[in-house]
Design a protein around this motif. Structure first.
Motif, PDB file in Angstrom:
ATOM      1  N   GLU A   1       3.683  -8.030 -14.417  1.00 64.09           N
ATOM      2  CA  GLU A   1       3.047  -6.727 -14.631  1.00 64.09           C
ATOM      3  C   GLU A   1       1.699  -6.667 -13.927  1.00 64.09           C
ATOM      4  N   GLU A   2       0.944  -7.747 -13.999  1.00 65.69           N
ATOM      5  CA  GLU A   2      -0.386  -7.783 -13.383  1.00 65.69           C
ATOM      6  C   GLU A   2      -0.303  -7.629 -11.862  1.00 65.69           C
ATOM      7  N   VAL A   3       0.559  -8.400 -11.242  1.00 65.87           N
ATOM      8  CA  VAL A   3       0.720  -8.329  -9.787  1.00 65.87           C
ATOM      9  C   VAL A   3       1.253  -6.960  -9.386  1.00 65.87           C
ATOM     10  N   GLY A   4       2.260  -6.477 -10.093  1.00 64.21           N
ATOM     11  CA  GLY A   4       2.828  -5.174  -9.774  1.00 64.21           C
ATOM     12  C   GLY A   4       1.823  -4.045  -9.914  1.00 64.21           C
ATOM     13  N   SER A   5       1.014  -4.092 -10.963  1.00 63.65           N
ATOM     14  CA  SER A   5       0.005  -3.047 -11.172  1.00 63.65           C
ATOM     15  C   SER A   5      -1.043  -3.050 -10.066  1.00 63.65           C
TER      16      SER A   5
ATOM     17  N   PHE B   1      11.365   5.573  -1.938  1.00 62.56           N
ATOM     18  CA  PHE B   1      11.487   4.300  -2.649  1.00 62.56           C
ATOM     19  C   PHE B   1      10.759   3.175  -1.928  1.00 62.56           C
ATOM     20  N   HIS B   2      10.117   2.321  -2.729  1.00 65.66           N
ATOM     21  CA  HIS B   2       9.379   1.175  -2.198  1.00 65.66           C
ATOM     22  C   HIS B   2       9.507   0.011  -3.178  1.00 65.66           C
ATOM     23  N   ARG B   3       9.828  -1.152  -2.651  1.00 58.20           N
ATOM     24  CA  ARG B   3       9.915  -2.362  -3.475  1.00 58.20           C
ATOM     25  C   ARG B   3       8.509  -2.833  -3.850  1.00 58.20           C
ATOM     26  N   ILE B   4       8.196  -2.862  -5.130  1.00 55.23           N
ATOM     27  CA  ILE B   4       6.893  -3.353  -5.568  1.00 55.23           C
ATOM     28  C   ILE B   4       6.800  -4.867  -5.325  1.00 55.23           C
ATOM     29  N   SER B   5       7.937  -5.501  -5.141  1.00 55.12           N
ATOM     30  CA  SER B   5       7.960  -6.939  -4.873  1.00 55.12           C
ATOM     31  C   SER B   5       7.472  -7.284  -3.467  1.00 55.12           C
ATOM     32  N   ASP B   6       7.385  -6.301  -2.577  1.00 51.65           N
ATOM     33  CA  ASP B   6       6.837  -6.534  -1.237  1.00 51.65           C
ATOM     34  C   ASP B   6       5.327  -6.656  -1.329  1.00 51.65           C
ATOM     35  N   TYR B   7       4.796  -7.697  -0.749  1.00 48.11           N
ATOM     36  CA  TYR B   7       3.359  -7.942  -0.828  1.00 48.11           C
ATOM     37  C   TYR B   7       2.561  -6.813  -0.172  1.00 48.11           C
ATOM     38  N   ARG B   8       3.010  -6.365   0.949  1.00 47.52           N
ATOM     39  CA  ARG B   8       2.352  -5.263   1.660  1.00 47.52           C
ATOM     40  C   ARG B   8       3.428  -4.346   2.218  1.00 47.52           C
ATOM     41  N   MET B   9       2.997  -3.196   2.691  1.00 49.17           N
ATOM     42  CA  MET B   9       3.953  -2.321   3.368  1.00 49.17           C
ATOM     43  C   MET B   9       4.319  -2.971   4.693  1.00 49.17           C
TER      44      MET B   9
END
Length: 171
Positions: free
Chosen positions: A129-133, A86-94
């Motif tokens: 959606e754009e940022v997440g994609s 699992f990874h939060r797509i809301s995180d800008y980077r890993m």
């Protein structure tokens, strides 16, 4: 598997139809917690295993891996079908914790078992959606690229039981 507060417990709660979904970002899981749930095919049971997250504040990543390995070794008559990371797509980077937990996963799986790993992105409601994609493409190509090239897949968890079961059924 995944960092603390990446949505592991929430995913299991939705899949199992639990009522205590969405309890916040506090790390609640302190041990390996299996949840047995009947599959919709009526034939088999699914065992979803909740684990403490990396960077949880009460054990080292090495201790965490040891606890997971110990639990796996103690299970008889349970076939490990795959691993959801699992990874939060809301995180800008890993972040460091995400990078460490990914390295643990990579070391645990080796090259031959990457096909049994699904990278699950969570918290899509926190980004457009754009940022997440864009982030999803970068994760697939750069951060998780080696494992994706060896057969791992990615799926979006959209915070519903249907989304959770779609991911489970893809294993």
């Amino acid at each position: 598997m995944g960092p603390t507060a990446s949505g592991k417990t929430t995913f299991i709660d939705y899949a199992a139809g639990r009522s205590d979904v969405d309890r916040g970002s506090t790390s609640c899981t302190t041990e390996v917690l299996p949840v047995r749930y009947p599959h919709s095919d009526g034939v088999r049971n699914i065992v979803l295993v909740d684990t403490p997250g990396c960077n949880n504040g009460f054990m080292t990543d090495f201790q965490l891996l040891g606890i997971i390995a110990e639990w796996l070794n103690s299970m008889q008559n349970i076939k490990l079908n795959g691993i959801l990371y699992f990874h939060r797509i809301s995180d800008y980077r890993m972040r460091d914790a995400s990078s460490r937990s990914y390295k643990m996963l990579r070391d645990l799986c080796g090259n031959d078992n990457c096909k049994n790993v699904i990278f699950v992105t969570t918290m899509w409601d926190k980004v457009s959606e754009e940022v997440g994609s864009e982030r999803e493409q970068e994760l697939r190509a750069v951060s998780w690229g080696t494992m994706v090239n060896l057969g791992s897949t990615t799926h979006r968890f959209e915070g519903t039981a249907e989304s959770a079961w779609k991911i489970i059924d893809s294993l």
